[in-house]
Design an enzyme around this catalytic site. Structure first.
Site, PDB file in Angstrom:
ATOM      1  N   GLU A  52       0.938  -1.309   0.051  1.00 39.84           N
ATOM      2  CA  GLU A  52      -0.051  -0.123  -0.060  1.00 39.84           C
ATOM      3  C   GLU A  52       0.850   1.236   0.014  1.00 39.84           C
ATOM      4  OE1 GLU A  52      -0.252   2.073   2.901  1.00 39.84           O
ATOM      5  OE2 GLU A  52      -0.350   0.598   4.624  1.00 39.84           O
ATOM      6  N   LYS A 113      -5.984  10.569   0.768  1.00 40.30           N
ATOM      7  CA  LYS A 113      -5.992   9.182   1.339  1.00 40.30           C
ATOM      8  C   LYS A 113      -7.160   8.526   0.608  1.00 40.30           C
ATOM      9  CE  LYS A 113      -5.519   6.825   6.071  1.00 40.30           C
ATOM     10  NZ  LYS A 113      -6.075   6.962   7.291  1.00 40.30           N
ATOM     11  N   VAL A 133      -5.589   0.343   3.078  1.00 40.03           N
ATOM     12  CA  VAL A 133      -5.464  -0.904   3.180  1.00 40.03           C
ATOM     13  C   VAL A 133      -6.621  -1.684   2.332  1.00 40.03           C
ATOM     14  CG1 VAL A 133      -5.833  -3.238   4.641  1.00 40.03           C
ATOM     15  CG2 VAL A 133      -4.204  -1.834   5.249  1.00 40.03           C
ATOM     16  N   ASP A 165     -17.411   4.511  14.267  1.00 37.26           N
ATOM     17  CA  ASP A 165     -16.183   4.663  13.297  1.00 37.26           C
ATOM     18  C   ASP A 165     -15.515   3.354  13.469  1.00 37.26           C
ATOM     19  OD1 ASP A 165     -13.879   5.263  11.938  1.00 37.26           O
ATOM     20  OD2 ASP A 165     -13.268   6.929  13.188  1.00 37.26           O
ATOM     21  N   SER A 167     -13.258   0.908  10.632  1.00 32.85           N
ATOM     22  CA  SER A 167     -12.404   1.130   9.313  1.00 32.85           C
ATOM     23  C   SER A 167     -12.940   0.208   8.209  1.00 32.85           C
ATOM     24  CB  SER A 167     -10.969   0.344   9.679  1.00 32.85           C
ATOM     25  OG  SER A 167     -10.294   0.412   8.601  1.00 32.85           O
ATOM     26  N   ALA A 168     -12.937   0.827   6.960  1.00 29.37           N
ATOM     27  CA  ALA A 168     -13.215  -0.096   5.806  1.00 29.37           C
ATOM     28  C   ALA A 168     -12.193  -1.443   5.624  1.00 29.37           C
ATOM     29  CB  ALA A 168     -13.307   0.714   4.638  1.00 29.37           C
ATOM     30  N   ASP A 169     -11.147  -1.264   6.277  1.00 24.50           N
ATOM     31  CA  ASP A 169     -10.280  -2.337   6.111  1.00 24.50           C
ATOM     32  C   ASP A 169     -11.097  -3.865   6.518  1.00 24.50           C
ATOM     33  OD1 ASP A 169      -8.747  -0.384   5.579  1.00 24.50           O
ATOM     34  OD2 ASP A 169      -7.117  -0.759   7.239  1.00 24.50           O
ATOM     35  N   LYS A 186      -3.325  -1.257  14.736  1.00 24.55           N
ATOM     36  CA  LYS A 186      -2.720  -0.368  15.721  1.00 24.55           C
ATOM     37  C   LYS A 186      -3.264  -0.063  17.059  1.00 24.55           C
ATOM     38  CE  LYS A 186      -1.721   2.222  11.412  1.00 24.55           C
ATOM     39  NZ  LYS A 186      -2.668   1.671  10.325  1.00 24.55           N
TER      40      LYS A 186
END
Length: 690
Positions: A52, A113, A133, A165, A167-169, A186
Site C-alpha cells: 500500500e 488518502k 488497506v 467509526d 475502518s473499511a479495512d 494499531k
C-alpha cells in the site's frame, strides 16, 4: 464486459488468445496501469507482493517515507518475489511504481488518502493519492496478486459506541479473498472489538510465530489471543491455498509481531496514545484523518521511537510476506490462475497515441490472410554517418559532399530491409518516436512492410551518429535509443498470430531484456526457431543471463569480441584473439564446442579473417571473407547485418550451409562498397542457389 479470464498451463498460443480479449477491454477501461515487471511476473506465475502507499503519503514524514518504501521493496525482492506498490496517480491506478514515481509520491503534498469509498471520486477527478488497506486489497484482487503486505490494518476505533467509526479495512477483509500480512491493528484502536468484528466478517485471523497472542503494532502482545497460529511461511501458504481450494471469498489476516529489539514499552505507548486521543478530541479530528494524526502525535510524544518501530515492523512484514508469496506460488504452480475483471493495461499500452486525439492500433489495419515468412523485431535508428579524411571531417559520398550523410538503419531494421531486397516478406516490429523523424522513417521506403511500426508518444526517434575512419572502419558512435524500451511485451503481443505462422523469428538485442526473454519462451511453445543477432558486447549476453539457455535459440551470429563476452558469461574457455586466419578459426571452433550443446547453429564473423560456421553434429566450416579491395570499402556499418540477412534468406529457401554462407558474404560485400547499410545493389538475383 468479460468478468473473468483464466490463464492456465495450456499452450502459450491459447493464452495469447485470452490476452487479446484483455487488450480489447483495456482500450475501453484504462483506469489501471501495471508496471512491466509486475505484469511479466503475473504472466509467468512468479510470486508478487502488493504494497500500500498511504504509509508513504500519510504514514511517515519525508524523507523517511521514501527510504522505507525502497527498503520494503528491496526486502521483497531479496526473498525472490516482485514488489507491486499501489497508488493513484493523476486519476490512474498504478500497480507497481518506478523509483522515480515512488520519489515523486513521497515528496508530494495535498495527496488524497484513498479508501475503497474514494476510488470513483479520485479517478473521476484525475487526482493522486495513497491507497489504504481496503483500496489496495481491492486493486490487488483485480490484478491477481494474492498477498498484500502493510504495517497495520485499521479497526474499530475507541469510543465506537458514540462514533460508529469502523475502518473499511475490516469489511474489505470480509469480502475480498486477499491475504494481508501486518503487525496486527494499531494500538490506538480497540483491539478487542476489532477481533470480534473480524470474526463476524468470517476473516481467518492467524498469529505468525511462536506465540498465539495477537500483536498490537508497536508491541508484540495485546492481551488478546488470535484464533489460529502458524510458525512458518510454508504453513501460512497451506492455509491460503486451502481457502482458495474451497472458494471462500473472505480475506486472511496474518499478524506478525514487531522485532523484539524495536518493541515499545506497552505502558509508555498506551500513555502516549491516551494523550493523543485527548488532543484529537479537543481539536475535533475524526474519520480518516484521525489515524495519521494519532501516529504523528505518538511519534512526537515518544521522541521518534514509534517511527523507528514502524519502519522496523514493515520491513519484517515485507520479508515474511514475500516468503509466504513464494511458498504459495509453488503450490499454485500447476493450477489455473483466475484474474477477475482484467481491465488494466501496462505502462506501454498497445494502443499507442501517435498524435493527440488519434490512436495507432498495431494489428487492426493488417490485411487479412497475410502470412509473413519471417518476423524481425528490434531497433529502428536514424544514422548520421561521418567519415574522417586526413585532418578534416567530410562526408564520403560524392553526391552529398559537405553534408552529413543520413540513412535509416539499426540491426533489425537492416536485416529486415535486406530480406525485403532479397525478395522475402518480413514483418518488422519496432518502435519509433512520434516526431518528424519517426514519420519520415515510416514513409521512407514504400516497399518496407510497416505493420509493425509503433509510434511512441512523447519520445524521440532513435538516432545514432557514427564516426568512421578514412578506411570506412568504425571509430566511435553516440546515440539516443531510449524509444527501444517501448518494444515491450504488451506491444509485441498483438503480433503473436503472425509470429506463430512464420518460419523464423529474428530479434536483435535492442529490445528490453524482459521482452527478449519473453519471446524466447513464447517461441519455444510455438515451436518457432529464434535467430538472435548479438548487436553489441553488452547485449550479446542477454539470452544467457538466466540459469538456462533458451531452447528456442537456434541461431546466433556474434563477432569475436561478442563471442568472448558470451563464453565468459557461460564460464567457458575464451578465444585466443592473437591468432589470424585459419588458426583463429580453429580456436573459435574449439571454444564453441560446448556451446553447440545448447545452441545448434553458431556463426562467428571474424572480420578480415573470415567466418566460422558451426552446426551441431557436423564439422565446422571455414568461409573466407568477401573479396574486396580495402581501398574500395566505403562503410563497414551494415556488413554484418547484410551477412545475417543473406544467411537467413538461404534458410528460408532451404539451402545448404555453404550456400547460405555464400549469400551472406555476397550481401555483406555489396554493403561494404556503398554508403547505405542496405544498398540498392542487393536484389533477389543475389539469392539464386549456386
Amino acid at each position: 464486459m468479460v468478468s473473468k479470464i483464466v490463464i492456465s498451463t495450456k499452450p502459450v498460443l491459447s493464452v495469447f488468445r485470452h490476452l487479446k480479449i484483455t487488450i480489447k477491454h483495456s482500450r475501453r477501461f484504462s483506469s489501471f496501469v501495471v508496471d512491466d515487471n509486475v505484469a511479466k511476473a503475473l504472466e509467468n506465475r512468479q510470486p508478487v507482493v502488493a504494497l500500500e502507499s498511504t504509509i508513504i503519503t500519510h504514514g511517515m514524514p519525508f524523507p523517511i517515507n521514501i527510504e522505507t518504501a525502497k527498503l520494503v521493496e528491496e526486502n521483497v525482492r531479496l526473498q525472490g518475489a516482485i514488489p507491486a506498490t499501489i497508488a493513484v496517480l493523476n486519476g490512474k491506478i498504478h500497480i507497481g511504481l518506478s523509483d522515480e514515481k515512488l520519489s515523486d509520491l513521497a515528496a508530494a503534498s495535498d495527496l488524497v488518502k484513498v479508501s475503497r469509498r474514494d476510488l470513483p471520486y479520485v479517478l473521476g477527478k484525475g487526482l493522486s493519492g495513497g491507497t489504504t488497506v481496503s483500496a489496495t486489497m481491492l486493486i490487488a484482487k483485480r490484478a491477481g496478486i494474492p498477498v498484500f503486505v502493510t504495517g497495520g490494518i485499521g479497526g474499530v476505533h475507541r469510543g465506537v459506541n458514540s462514533s460508529f467509526d469502523i475502518s473499511a479495512d475490516l469489511t474489505e477483509l470480509g469480502r475480498t479473498s486477499i491475504t494481508v500480512i501486518c503487525s496486527g491493528v494499531k494500538s490506538i484502536l480497540d483491539i478487542d472489538k476489532t477481533l470480534e468484528y473480524l470474526e463476524t466478517e468470517g476473516v481467518c485471523v492467524v498469529a505468525f510465530g511462536d506465540s498465539k497472542e495477537f500483536p498490537a503494532f508497536f508491541t508484540s502482545t495485546s492481551g488478546f489471543m488470535a484464533p489460529a497460529s502458524v510458525s512458518s511461511p510454508s504453513e501460512a501458504a497451506n492455509i491460503i491455498f486451502s481457502r482458495d481450494q474451497i472458494g471462500l471469498e473472505n480475506g486472511i489476516l496474518i499478524a506478525v509481531p514487531i522485532p523484539v529489539e524495536f518493541e515499545a514499552n506497552k505502558e509508555q505507548i498506551n500513555e502516549a496514545i491516551q494523550k493523543a486521543l485527548v488532543k484529537a478530541e479537543s481539536m475535533g479530528i475524526k474519520g480518516k484523518n484521525i489515524t495519521p494524526f494519532l501516529l504523528e502525535e505518538v511519534n512526537e510524544i515518544t521522541k521518534g521511537k514509534s517511527l523507528q518501530a514502524n519502519v522496523a515492523l514493515i520491513k519484517k512484514n515485507a520479508r515474511i510476506g514475500a516468503q509466504i508469496a513464494v511458498e504459495l506460488s509453488k503450490r499454485k504452480g500447476n493450477k489455473e490462475r483466475i484474474v477477475e475483471d482484467p481491465i488494466f493495461v501496462r505502462m506501454n499500452d498497445p494502443t499507442i497515441r501517435s498524435t493527440e486525439g488519434s490512436e495507432k492500433k498495431p494489428s487492426a489495419e493488417r490485411p487479412i490472410g497475410k502470412h509473413w515468412e519471417v518476423v524481425v523485431m528490434g531497433g529502428s535508428i536514424v544514422d548520421f554517418i561521418v567519415t574522417v579524411l586526413e585532418d578534416e571531417i567530410k562526408m564520403n559520398a560524392t553526391t552529398h559532399r559537405g553534408k552529413i550523410h543520413r540513412s535509416f538503419g539499426g540491426v533489425a531494421r537492416n536485416i529486415s530491409d535486406c530480406l525485403t531486397r532479397l525478395g522475402h516478406r518480413p514483418l518488422f516490429l519496432s518502435t519509433v518516436g512520434d516526431d518528424s523523424l519517426g514519420g519520415e522513417l515510416i514513409r521512407h521506403n514504400p516497399d518496407m512492410v510497416k505493420e509493425g511500426f509503433l509510434p511512441i508518444h512523447g519520445k524521440p526517434t532513435a538516432t545514432y551518429c557514427v564516426i568512421l575512419d578514412k578506411n570506412g572502419n568504425f571509430a566511435f558512435g553516440i546515440g539516443d535509443m531510449s524509444v527501444h524500451q517501448d518494444i515491450s511485451i504488451q506491444n509485441v503481443k498483438p503480433f503473436m498470430d503472425d509470429i506463430s505462422k512464420s518460419k523464423l523469428f529474428v530479434m536483435d538485442g535492442n529490445a528490453p531484456r524482459e521482452t527478449i526473454e519473453y519471446m524466447f519462451d513464447a517461441c519455444k511453445d510455438l515451436n518457432i526457431p529464434v535467430w538472435y543477432e548479438t548487436t553489441d558486447v553488452k547485449k550479446s549476453i542477454r539470452p544467457f543471463l538466466r540459469n538456462h539457455v533458451p531452447s528456442s535459440l537456434r541461431y546466433i551470429s556474434p563477432n569475436i569480441i561478442e563471442l568472448d563476452a558470451i563464453l565468459e558469461n557461460l564460464k567457458l574457455r575464451k578465444v585466443d584473439t592473437r591468432l589470424c586466419g585459419k588458426d583463429l578459426f580453429e580456436s573459435v571452433s574449439e571454444c564453441c564446442k560446448e556451446m553447440l550443446d545448447v545452441i545448434p547453429n553458431i556463426l562467428v564473423t571474424m572480420g578480415q579473417h573470415g567466418i566460422a560456421a558451426m552446426t551441431r553434429g557436423r564439422d565446422p566450416i571455414y568461409f573466407p571473407p568477401p573479396k574486396v579491395d580495402p581501398e574500395d570499402i566505403v562503410s563497414v556499418s551494415g556488413a554484418g547485418d547484410c551477412f545475417a540477412a543473406g544467411y537467413i534468406s538461404g534458410i528460408l529457401q532451404n539451402l545448404s550451409t555453404n550456400q547460405c554462407l555464400h549469400l551472406g558474404t555476397e550481401a555483406a560485400k555489396l554493403s561494404l562498397l556503398d554508403f547505405p547499410a542496405v544498398p540498392e545493389s542487393i536484389t533477389p538475383n543475389l539469392s539464386k542457389p549456386r
